[in-house]
Design a protein around this motif. Sequence first.
Motif, PDB file in Angstrom:
ATOM      1  N   GLU A 182      51.993  77.386  40.471  1.00 35.09           N
ATOM      2  CA  GLU A 182      50.700  78.049  40.595  1.00 35.09           C
ATOM      3  C   GLU A 182      50.087  77.853  41.973  1.00 35.09           C
ATOM      4  O   GLU A 182      49.390  78.737  42.485  1.00 35.09           O
ATOM      5  CB  GLU A 182      49.732  77.547  39.510  1.00 35.09           C
ATOM      6  N   TYR A 184      51.768  77.642  44.828  1.00 32.61           N
ATOM      7  CA  TYR A 184      52.445  78.514  45.791  1.00 32.61           C
ATOM      8  C   TYR A 184      51.893  79.935  45.699  1.00 32.61           C
ATOM      9  O   TYR A 184      51.690  80.599  46.722  1.00 32.61           O
ATOM     10  CB  TYR A 184      53.941  78.503  45.545  1.00 32.61           C
ATOM     11  N   ILE A 185      51.624  80.410  44.496  1.00 35.69           N
ATOM     12  CA  ILE A 185      51.047  81.745  44.344  1.00 35.69           C
ATOM     13  C   ILE A 185      49.643  81.779  44.945  1.00 35.69           C
ATOM     14  O   ILE A 185      49.258  82.768  45.585  1.00 35.69           O
ATOM     15  CB  ILE A 185      51.043  82.170  42.866  1.00 35.69           C
ATOM     16  N   GLU A 189      48.731  84.288  47.956  1.00 42.87           N
ATOM     17  CA  GLU A 189      47.602  85.212  47.816  1.00 42.87           C
ATOM     18  C   GLU A 189      46.600  85.001  48.937  1.00 42.87           C
ATOM     19  O   GLU A 189      46.096  85.963  49.528  1.00 42.87           O
ATOM     20  CB  GLU A 189      46.940  85.008  46.453  1.00 42.87           C
ATOM     21  N   THR A 226      59.471  80.375  35.661  1.00 46.45           N
ATOM     22  CA  THR A 226      58.686  80.283  36.892  1.00 46.45           C
ATOM     23  C   THR A 226      59.479  80.801  38.074  1.00 46.45           C
ATOM     24  O   THR A 226      58.940  81.506  38.939  1.00 46.45           O
ATOM     25  CB  THR A 226      58.266  78.827  37.148  1.00 46.45           C
ATOM     26  N   GLU A 229      59.342  84.586  38.033  1.00 47.12           N
ATOM     27  CA  GLU A 229      58.025  85.114  38.403  1.00 47.12           C
ATOM     28  C   GLU A 229      57.735  84.903  39.881  1.00 47.12           C
ATOM     29  O   GLU A 229      57.196  85.792  40.555  1.00 47.12           O
ATOM     30  CB  GLU A 229      56.947  84.455  37.546  1.00 47.12           C
ATOM     31  N   LEU A 230      58.087  83.727  40.398  1.00 49.75           N
ATOM     32  CA  LEU A 230      57.859  83.450  41.817  1.00 49.75           C
ATOM     33  C   LEU A 230      58.714  84.354  42.697  1.00 49.75           C
ATOM     34  O   LEU A 230      58.281  84.775  43.765  1.00 49.75           O
ATOM     35  CB  LEU A 230      58.145  81.982  42.127  1.00 49.75           C
ATOM     36  N   TYR A 233      56.997  87.663  42.932  1.00 47.17           N
ATOM     37  CA  TYR A 233      55.773  87.583  43.725  1.00 47.17           C
ATOM     38  C   TYR A 233      56.089  87.420  45.215  1.00 47.17           C
ATOM     39  O   TYR A 233      55.485  88.089  46.066  1.00 47.17           O
ATOM     40  CB  TYR A 233      54.912  86.417  43.241  1.00 47.17           C
ATOM     41  N   THR A 234      57.023  86.528  45.532  1.00 47.97           N
ATOM     42  CA  THR A 234      57.345  86.309  46.945  1.00 47.97           C
ATOM     43  C   THR A 234      58.025  87.528  47.562  1.00 47.97           C
ATOM     44  O   THR A 234      57.786  87.849  48.721  1.00 47.97           O
ATOM     45  CB  THR A 234      58.254  85.082  47.122  1.00 47.97           C
ATOM     46  N   TYR A 237      55.350  89.964  48.400  1.00 47.15           N
ATOM     47  CA  TYR A 237      54.652  89.520  49.614  1.00 47.15           C
ATOM     48  C   TYR A 237      55.496  89.840  50.839  1.00 47.15           C
ATOM     49  O   TYR A 237      54.991  90.362  51.841  1.00 47.15           O
ATOM     50  CB  TYR A 237      54.372  88.021  49.539  1.00 47.15           C
TER      51      TYR A 237
END
Length: 334
Positions: A182, A184-185, A189, A226, A229-230, A233-234, A237
């Motif tokens: 959490e 790292y997100i 962000e 995780t 999901e990471l 997200y990465t 980004y």
Amino acid sequence: MMKISFITPVYNAERYLTRCIESVLSVMSDEIELILVNDGSTDGSIEICKKYVEKDSRVKFITQKNLGVSVARNAGLKNAKGKYCFFLDADDYLMDKNVVPLINEAERDYDIVGFNHICLYENGFKKEELYSKKNEQESSKDFFNRQLLTTHMLHTCWGKLFKKSIIDQHNVIFPVDLKVGEDYIFVLEYCKYIETYKLINTPVLYYCVNSASVMQNYNKDARYETWVELMVYTENYYKTSGCRFDHEFYLYQLKTFTAMCRNIFLSCTRIEINEYMNRIKREERIHAIVNSVDLNRLGTFKRIEAELIKNNRWTLFKCYFIGKALIQRFRRDV
């Protein structure tokens, strides 16, 4: 204006909490505050917090039922009054001799300032974590994104100064539905909105690696979910950042995936390993990662791992990582 709001989530931390609090209050400045957020502790942590509230006006105390570290950090952010926020876990503590650079950097106007740290293990072993030596000559966002996306140094929320105005303007908060990753997100962000940064190879805190920490005890299912999901997200980004270093980015994703496999297999039963293998085989992102890496630039072992995935040699893949897990267990037990 207050310079720094130190935010410390507290959950059953009576063993370490006094050391953590004292390290912050040793900062000889009235322009700091320490926000202690109790997350449903059942030990003596609440009494310790209340004692310091009475002792030092710079200490603020918030209490909540056990909702998790993300909710606790978000509560700290909501109540922070400083120009910058600095997260400090209850089992970690600031280094007395290097607090001055921390305060000095808060007087400048960087959007984010990252310091290095020293890992302190229970057996007394110390290891200093360093940023790339090139960072002192670099100020480009591309260089920062390489540090953010291809190394682990910027993954954690602690050890950094975050500008409160950016957090408030863009409503940057910690996701409350993740058990790990959490922070790292949160960092990713936040970094969408930064323009200036500084990375400093001066350690300002001891990161205490202990068997009771959250990171050391999260379950295997959380670890795999995780990672997925990471990765999503990465990658989002990375693709919107304007930077293009595909090999380095996907190589780092491959490394995190294989490290996860080794660690999961280290703690799994044979049945659990087979269940994870079935999930891994169906994960299309793993093949996408391997196809984005230049295999000719890989070292021997990493190329073996990539080739096993690329050619769907899953039985050999399983045997390979079981072997790596056994070697790691042997080294740990020796």
